[in-house]
Design a protein around this motif. Structure first.
Motif, PDB file in Angstrom:
ATOM      1  N   ARG A 168       0.809  -1.144   0.164  1.00  0.00           N
ATOM      2  CA  ARG A 168      -0.162  -0.202   0.080  1.00  0.00           C
ATOM      3  C   ARG A 168       0.845   1.205   0.060  1.00  0.00           C
ATOM      4  O   ARG A 168       1.940   1.379   0.701  1.00  0.00           O
ATOM      5  CB  ARG A 168      -0.858  -0.018   1.391  1.00  0.00           C
ATOM      6  N   ILE A 169       0.543   2.268  -0.774  1.00  0.00           N
ATOM      7  CA  ILE A 169       1.095   3.343  -0.951  1.00  0.00           C
ATOM      8  C   ILE A 169       0.343   4.728  -0.975  1.00  0.00           C
ATOM      9  O   ILE A 169      -0.719   4.676  -1.414  1.00  0.00           O
ATOM     10  CB  ILE A 169       2.048   3.772  -2.343  1.00  0.00           C
ATOM     11  N   LEU A 170       0.637   5.366   0.293  1.00  0.00           N
ATOM     12  CA  LEU A 170      -0.228   6.819   0.530  1.00  0.00           C
ATOM     13  C   LEU A 170       0.539   7.923   0.383  1.00  0.00           C
ATOM     14  O   LEU A 170       1.948   7.916   0.997  1.00  0.00           O
ATOM     15  CB  LEU A 170      -0.693   6.589   1.874  1.00  0.00           C
ATOM     16  N   ILE A 171       0.445   8.595  -0.643  1.00  0.00           N
ATOM     17  CA  ILE A 171       0.901   9.803  -1.090  1.00  0.00           C
ATOM     18  C   ILE A 171       0.389  11.196  -0.528  1.00  0.00           C
ATOM     19  O   ILE A 171      -1.011  11.236  -0.663  1.00  0.00           O
ATOM     20  CB  ILE A 171       1.194  10.024  -2.559  1.00  0.00           C
ATOM     21  N   THR A 172       0.803  12.056   0.118  1.00  0.00           N
ATOM     22  CA  THR A 172       0.214  13.171   0.640  1.00  0.00           C
ATOM     23  C   THR A 172       0.332  14.167  -0.432  1.00  0.00           C
ATOM     24  O   THR A 172       1.354  14.963  -0.589  1.00  0.00           O
ATOM     25  CB  THR A 172       0.786  13.701   1.983  1.00  0.00           C
ATOM     26  N   GLY A 173      -0.753  14.327  -1.241  1.00  0.00           N
ATOM     27  CA  GLY A 173      -0.898  15.626  -2.047  1.00  0.00           C
ATOM     28  C   GLY A 173      -1.496  16.672  -1.368  1.00  0.00           C
ATOM     29  O   GLY A 173      -1.103  17.159  -0.298  1.00  0.00           O
ATOM     30  N   SER A 174      -2.400  17.460  -2.097  1.00  0.00           N
ATOM     31  CA  SER A 174      -3.099  18.629  -1.412  1.00  0.00           C
ATOM     32  C   SER A 174      -4.087  19.232  -2.623  1.00  0.00           C
ATOM     33  O   SER A 174      -3.879  18.974  -3.580  1.00  0.00           O
ATOM     34  CB  SER A 174      -2.037  19.805  -1.439  1.00  0.00           C
ATOM     35  N   ILE A 175      -5.239  19.646  -1.682  1.00  0.00           N
ATOM     36  CA  ILE A 175      -6.167  20.486  -2.707  1.00  0.00           C
ATOM     37  C   ILE A 175      -5.406  21.602  -3.303  1.00  0.00           C
ATOM     38  O   ILE A 175      -5.872  22.176  -4.671  1.00  0.00           O
ATOM     39  CB  ILE A 175      -7.384  20.885  -1.950  1.00  0.00           C
ATOM     40  N   ALA A 176      -4.326  22.194  -2.899  1.00  0.00           N
ATOM     41  CA  ALA A 176      -3.561  23.204  -3.688  1.00  0.00           C
ATOM     42  C   ALA A 176      -3.019  22.795  -4.885  1.00  0.00           C
ATOM     43  O   ALA A 176      -2.828  23.578  -5.848  1.00  0.00           O
ATOM     44  CB  ALA A 176      -2.286  23.503  -2.848  1.00  0.00           C
ATOM     45  N   GLY A 177      -2.941  21.399  -5.442  1.00  0.00           N
ATOM     46  CA  GLY A 177      -2.773  21.149  -6.475  1.00  0.00           C
ATOM     47  C   GLY A 177      -3.905  21.313  -7.587  1.00  0.00           C
ATOM     48  O   GLY A 177      -3.524  21.056  -8.892  1.00  0.00           O
ATOM     49  N   PHE A 178      -5.072  21.723  -7.152  1.00  0.00           N
ATOM     50  CA  PHE A 178      -6.014  22.042  -8.065  1.00  0.00           C
ATOM     51  C   PHE A 178      -6.230  23.479  -8.776  1.00  0.00           C
ATOM     52  O   PHE A 178      -7.074  23.796  -9.360  1.00  0.00           O
ATOM     53  CB  PHE A 178      -7.497  21.631  -7.452  1.00  0.00           C
ATOM     54  N   MET A 179      -5.292  24.419  -7.793  1.00  0.00           N
ATOM     55  CA  MET A 179      -5.493  25.616  -8.316  1.00  0.00           C
ATOM     56  C   MET A 179      -3.919  26.395  -8.408  1.00  0.00           C
ATOM     57  O   MET A 179      -3.061  25.978  -7.746  1.00  0.00           O
ATOM     58  CB  MET A 179      -6.181  26.498  -7.180  1.00  0.00           C
ATOM     59  N   PRO A 180      -3.809  27.511  -9.479  1.00  0.00           N
ATOM     60  CA  PRO A 180      -2.598  28.040  -9.573  1.00  0.00           C
ATOM     61  C   PRO A 180      -2.553  29.060  -8.117  1.00  0.00           C
ATOM     62  O   PRO A 180      -3.363  29.752  -7.536  1.00  0.00           O
ATOM     63  CB  PRO A 180      -2.819  28.978 -10.722  1.00  0.00           C
ATOM     64  N   PHE A 207      -0.280  -5.527  -9.982  1.00  0.00           N
ATOM     65  CA  PHE A 207       0.751  -5.765  -9.160  1.00  0.00           C
ATOM     66  C   PHE A 207       0.462  -6.278  -7.405  1.00  0.00           C
ATOM     67  O   PHE A 207       1.250  -6.027  -6.653  1.00  0.00           O
ATOM     68  CB  PHE A 207       1.983  -5.286  -9.358  1.00  0.00           C
ATOM     69  N   GLY A 208      -0.837  -5.995  -7.542  1.00  0.00           N
ATOM     70  CA  GLY A 208      -1.510  -6.030  -5.967  1.00  0.00           C
ATOM     71  C   GLY A 208      -0.884  -5.005  -4.930  1.00  0.00           C
ATOM     72  O   GLY A 208      -0.910  -4.922  -3.774  1.00  0.00           O
ATOM     73  N   ILE A 209      -0.604  -3.612  -5.490  1.00  0.00           N
ATOM     74  CA  ILE A 209      -0.311  -2.617  -4.958  1.00  0.00           C
ATOM     75  C   ILE A 209      -1.501  -1.557  -5.155  1.00  0.00           C
ATOM     76  O   ILE A 209      -1.831  -1.227  -6.327  1.00  0.00           O
ATOM     77  CB  ILE A 209       1.059  -1.866  -5.701  1.00  0.00           C
ATOM     78  N   THR A 210      -1.873  -0.904  -4.209  1.00  0.00           N
ATOM     79  CA  THR A 210      -2.579   0.313  -4.021  1.00  0.00           C
ATOM     80  C   THR A 210      -2.241   1.548  -4.024  1.00  0.00           C
ATOM     81  O   THR A 210      -1.205   1.722  -3.186  1.00  0.00           O
ATOM     82  CB  THR A 210      -3.948   0.027  -3.112  1.00  0.00           C
ATOM     83  N   VAL A 211      -2.256   2.387  -4.490  1.00  0.00           N
ATOM     84  CA  VAL A 211      -2.004   3.833  -4.502  1.00  0.00           C
ATOM     85  C   VAL A 211      -3.069   4.930  -4.022  1.00  0.00           C
ATOM     86  O   VAL A 211      -3.850   5.192  -4.652  1.00  0.00           O
ATOM     87  CB  VAL A 211      -0.998   4.399  -5.642  1.00  0.00           C
ATOM     88  N   THR A 212      -2.716   5.597  -2.941  1.00  0.00           N
ATOM     89  CA  THR A 212      -3.668   6.466  -2.459  1.00  0.00           C
ATOM     90  C   THR A 212      -3.246   7.895  -2.363  1.00  0.00           C
ATOM     91  O   THR A 212      -2.130   7.868  -1.743  1.00  0.00           O
ATOM     92  CB  THR A 212      -4.421   6.029  -1.146  1.00  0.00           C
ATOM     93  N   CYS A 213      -3.918   8.879  -2.770  1.00  0.00           N
ATOM     94  CA  CYS A 213      -3.503  10.211  -2.880  1.00  0.00           C
ATOM     95  C   CYS A 213      -4.398  10.958  -1.689  1.00  0.00           C
ATOM     96  O   CYS A 213      -5.480  10.985  -1.967  1.00  0.00           O
ATOM     97  CB  CYS A 213      -3.511  11.083  -3.849  1.00  0.00           C
ATOM     98  N   LEU A 214      -3.648  11.292  -0.643  1.00  0.00           N
ATOM     99  CA  LEU A 214      -4.499  11.957   0.280  1.00  0.00           C
ATOM    100  C   LEU A 214      -4.243  13.699   0.177  1.00  0.00           C
ATOM    101  O   LEU A 214      -3.161  14.157  -0.088  1.00  0.00           O
ATOM    102  CB  LEU A 214      -3.879  11.917   1.675  1.00  0.00           C
ATOM    103  N   MET A 215      -5.500  14.348  -0.090  1.00  0.00           N
ATOM    104  CA  MET A 215      -5.441  15.804  -0.477  1.00  0.00           C
ATOM    105  C   MET A 215      -5.908  16.478   0.472  1.00  0.00           C
ATOM    106  O   MET A 215      -7.134  16.888   0.569  1.00  0.00           O
ATOM    107  CB  MET A 215      -6.095  15.995  -1.790  1.00  0.00           C
TER     108      MET A 215
END
Length: 263
Positions: free
Chosen positions: A134-146, A174-182
């Motif tokens: 399992r992979i959790l990547i911390t993104g952001s709602i900031a990625g939706f706006m300039p 490959f049995g891997i999940t990727v989740t982006c926390l925004m």
């Protein structure tokens, strides 16, 4: 580091404070042993807290903006199977791009993008070989706006948000999940470190990092593709998909312009 019988192993970056600290706490409470990393000596204090929750914890103090720092963290894994990677390390930078020290701007890019991707690739290859992880990547709602007056940070998060979905598609067989926390603005040291305490967003109401981390951890365990924490942030991201970029940039200016938080 001898793992507890029956415990899985999680690697959490940026774990000395804020969302990363709370993500590590979620892991410890849910039966994971931990390797936690940060560039801050406070990581040792966090480790003691997590050990009190019953987890076996190893610490790595390193600058994850550098390949050497990521190599140091990966070496601490010692070839053990990593069941969950929570790639949370990141930081921001306020003020106008032309006024920023380029070394500071590059450190944001190297922490949020370069080091994050390098670590994901190194640990992700082991997950692919085992067909599990399992992979959790911390993104952001900031990625939706300039991000006017936060241009580099928002740009890195736009990259991370996009990358997470692409990687998820690549590894789904490959049995891997990727989740982006925004998350949206969260009550951490982020705005102080970014030099944004005199802005409206820096002084405004923020989300609880424990709530944000719980939302992200649970989404990771379900295998969700993404999760936006908080209903206001969900509304904001929905609106950002239909509002023109120029309008979004002006809205962000009002929130992040230096001095905008002064009466």
């Amino acid at each position: 580091m001898a793992q507890t019988a029956g415990h899985s192993l999680a690697v959490v970056t940026g774990a000395s404070s804020g969302i990363g600290h709370e993500l590590a706490r979620q892991c410890a409470r849910n039966g994971f042993d931990l390797i936690i990393a940060a560039d801050d000596p406070a990581i040792e204090r966090v480790a003691e807290e997590l050990r009190a929750l019953g987890a076996v914890v190893e610490t790595v103090q390193a600058d994850l903006a550098t390949l050497d720092g990521v190599d140091k963290l990966h070496a601490a894994v010692k070839g053990r199977p990593v069941d969950a990677l929570l790639a949370n390390a990141g930081h921001g930078l306020g003020h106008g791009f032309l006024d920023q020290d380029f070394a500071d701007a590059r450190h944001v890019i190297d922490t949020n993008i370069t080091g994050t991707l390098y670590l994901i690739q190194k640990i992700g290859r082991g997950m692919r070989d085992r067909k599990q992880g399992r992979i959790l990547i911390t993104g952001s709602i900031a990625g939706f706006m300039p991000g006017t007056y936060q241009a580099v940070y928002n740009g890195t998060k736009a990259f991370i948000d996009s990358f997470s979905f692409a990687l998820r598609s690549e590894v789904q067989d490959f049995g891997i999940t990727v989740t982006c926390l925004m998350p949206g603005p969260t009550d951490t040291e982020f705005f102080e470190r970014a030099g944004m305490m005199d802005t409206k967003v820096g002084q405004g109401k923020k989300d609880d990092p424990a709530m944000v981390a719980k939302t992200g951890f649970e989404a990771m365990m379900r295998g969700d593709g993404d999760v936006v924490s908080g209903w206001k942030n969900k509304l904001q991201t929905a609106m950002a998909t239909v509002i023109p970029s120029g309008v979004l940039a002006e809205q962000h200016r009002k929130m992040a312009e230096p001095g905008s938080g002064k009466d």
